[in-house]
Design a protein around this motif. Sequence first.
Motif, short mmCIF file in Angstrom:
data_model
loop_
_atom_site.label_atom_id
_atom_site.label_comp_id
_atom_site.label_asym_id
_atom_site.label_seq_id
_atom_site.Cartn_x
_atom_site.Cartn_y
_atom_site.Cartn_z
N LEU A 13 33.08 45.53 47.15
CA LEU A 13 33.18 44.09 47.39
C LEU A 13 34.02 43.81 48.63
O LEU A 13 34.96 44.54 48.90
N PRO A 14 33.73 42.72 49.31
CA PRO A 14 34.67 42.29 50.34
C PRO A 14 35.86 41.62 49.64
O PRO A 14 35.69 40.63 48.93
N LEU A 15 37.04 42.20 49.77
CA LEU A 15 38.22 41.72 49.06
C LEU A 15 39.31 41.34 50.04
O LEU A 15 39.59 42.09 50.98
N ASP A 16 39.94 40.18 49.80
CA ASP A 16 41.10 39.86 50.61
C ASP A 16 42.27 40.72 50.12
O ASP A 16 42.15 41.45 49.14
N ASP A 17 43.40 40.66 50.80
CA ASP A 17 44.53 41.53 50.47
C ASP A 17 45.00 41.34 49.03
O ASP A 17 45.33 42.31 48.34
N GLN A 18 45.03 40.11 48.56
CA GLN A 18 45.49 39.83 47.20
C GLN A 18 44.54 40.44 46.17
O GLN A 18 44.99 41.08 45.22
N MET A 19 43.25 40.24 46.35
CA MET A 19 42.30 40.78 45.38
C MET A 19 42.18 42.30 45.51
O MET A 19 41.95 42.98 44.51
N LEU A 20 42.35 42.83 46.71
CA LEU A 20 42.35 44.29 46.86
C LEU A 20 43.50 44.88 46.05
O LEU A 20 43.32 45.86 45.32
N ALA A 21 44.67 44.28 46.13
CA ALA A 21 45.81 44.75 45.34
C ALA A 21 45.50 44.66 43.85
O ALA A 21 45.83 45.57 43.08
N TYR A 22 44.84 43.58 43.43
CA TYR A 22 44.49 43.39 42.02
C TYR A 22 43.49 44.46 41.57
O TYR A 22 43.65 45.06 40.50
N PHE A 23 42.46 44.71 42.38
CA PHE A 23 41.48 45.74 42.02
C PHE A 23 42.12 47.12 42.00
O PHE A 23 41.77 47.96 41.17
N ALA A 43 34.38 53.70 40.71
CA ALA A 43 32.94 53.61 40.46
C ALA A 43 32.64 52.65 39.32
O ALA A 43 31.70 51.84 39.40
N ARG A 44 33.42 52.70 38.25
CA ARG A 44 33.20 51.79 37.12
C ARG A 44 33.47 50.34 37.53
O ARG A 44 32.72 49.45 37.15
N ILE A 45 34.51 50.11 38.29
CA ILE A 45 34.81 48.76 38.76
C ILE A 45 33.69 48.28 39.68
O ILE A 45 33.22 47.15 39.57
N ASN A 46 33.25 49.14 40.58
CA ASN A 46 32.16 48.77 41.48
C ASN A 46 30.89 48.43 40.70
O ASN A 46 30.20 47.46 41.01
N ALA A 47 30.58 49.23 39.69
CA ALA A 47 29.37 48.99 38.91
C ALA A 47 29.46 47.67 38.16
O ALA A 47 28.45 46.98 37.97
N SER A 48 30.64 47.31 37.72
CA SER A 48 30.81 46.07 36.96
C SER A 48 30.84 44.83 37.84
O SER A 48 30.35 43.78 37.44
N TYR A 49 31.44 44.94 39.01
CA TYR A 49 31.65 43.75 39.83
C TYR A 49 30.96 43.77 41.19
O TYR A 49 30.83 42.73 41.82
N GLY A 50 30.50 44.92 41.62
CA GLY A 50 29.96 45.05 42.97
C GLY A 50 28.62 44.43 43.24
O GLY A 50 28.22 44.27 44.38
N THR A 51 27.87 44.06 42.19
CA THR A 51 26.54 43.50 42.40
C THR A 51 26.44 42.05 41.96
O THR A 51 25.36 41.47 41.99
N ARG A 52 27.54 41.46 41.56
CA ARG A 52 27.48 40.09 41.03
C ARG A 52 27.36 39.07 42.16
O ARG A 52 28.15 39.08 43.10
N LEU A 59 36.24 36.26 40.95
CA LEU A 59 37.50 36.75 41.48
C LEU A 59 38.60 35.71 41.31
O LEU A 59 39.74 36.04 41.03
N GLN A 60 38.27 34.45 41.47
CA GLN A 60 39.25 33.40 41.26
C GLN A 60 39.72 33.37 39.81
O GLN A 60 40.90 33.17 39.53
N LEU A 61 38.81 33.58 38.89
CA LEU A 61 39.15 33.57 37.47
C LEU A 61 39.91 34.82 37.04
O LEU A 61 40.75 34.77 36.15
N MET A 62 39.62 35.94 37.66
CA MET A 62 40.21 37.21 37.25
C MET A 62 41.72 37.19 37.32
O MET A 62 42.40 37.76 36.47
#
Length: 115
Positions: A13-23, A43-52, A59-62
């Motif tokens: 995913l394209p992640l800003d610094d805050q969400m990158l830290a969260y992931f 890989a599991r995180i990518n499979a769950s969120y990478g295609t949405r 991401l805002q809700l997470m």
Amino acid sequence: MPHGRDNGHGFVLPLDDQMLAYFREMADVLVEHIGLSRAEAVARINASYGTRQWVDLDLQLMGHELPEYWAYAVYYAPDSRGRLPVGSPTADADIDFGTHPVRPAPPKDSPFWTL
């Protein structure tokens, strides 16, 4: 197509610094609490969120939950009562993690394995 292979952190995913830290924190939970390799955790995180398609809203809700909440959801499947662990010792006290259903990892040849 996921584009995480060359971004230095493995997430597709394209992640800003805050969400990158969260992931990264989510991946740390999977590595430290469950014992996955960093590659499988990502890989599991990518499979769950990478295609949405709606990932921006997601991401805002997470951020309103601890990383454990989302990390456990990408690893564990619902049990016979429809429950998922949430990462809270109190809420998860009656869960037997040794027998709780686990979601399969993404296939090794999928583009979600970026590390």
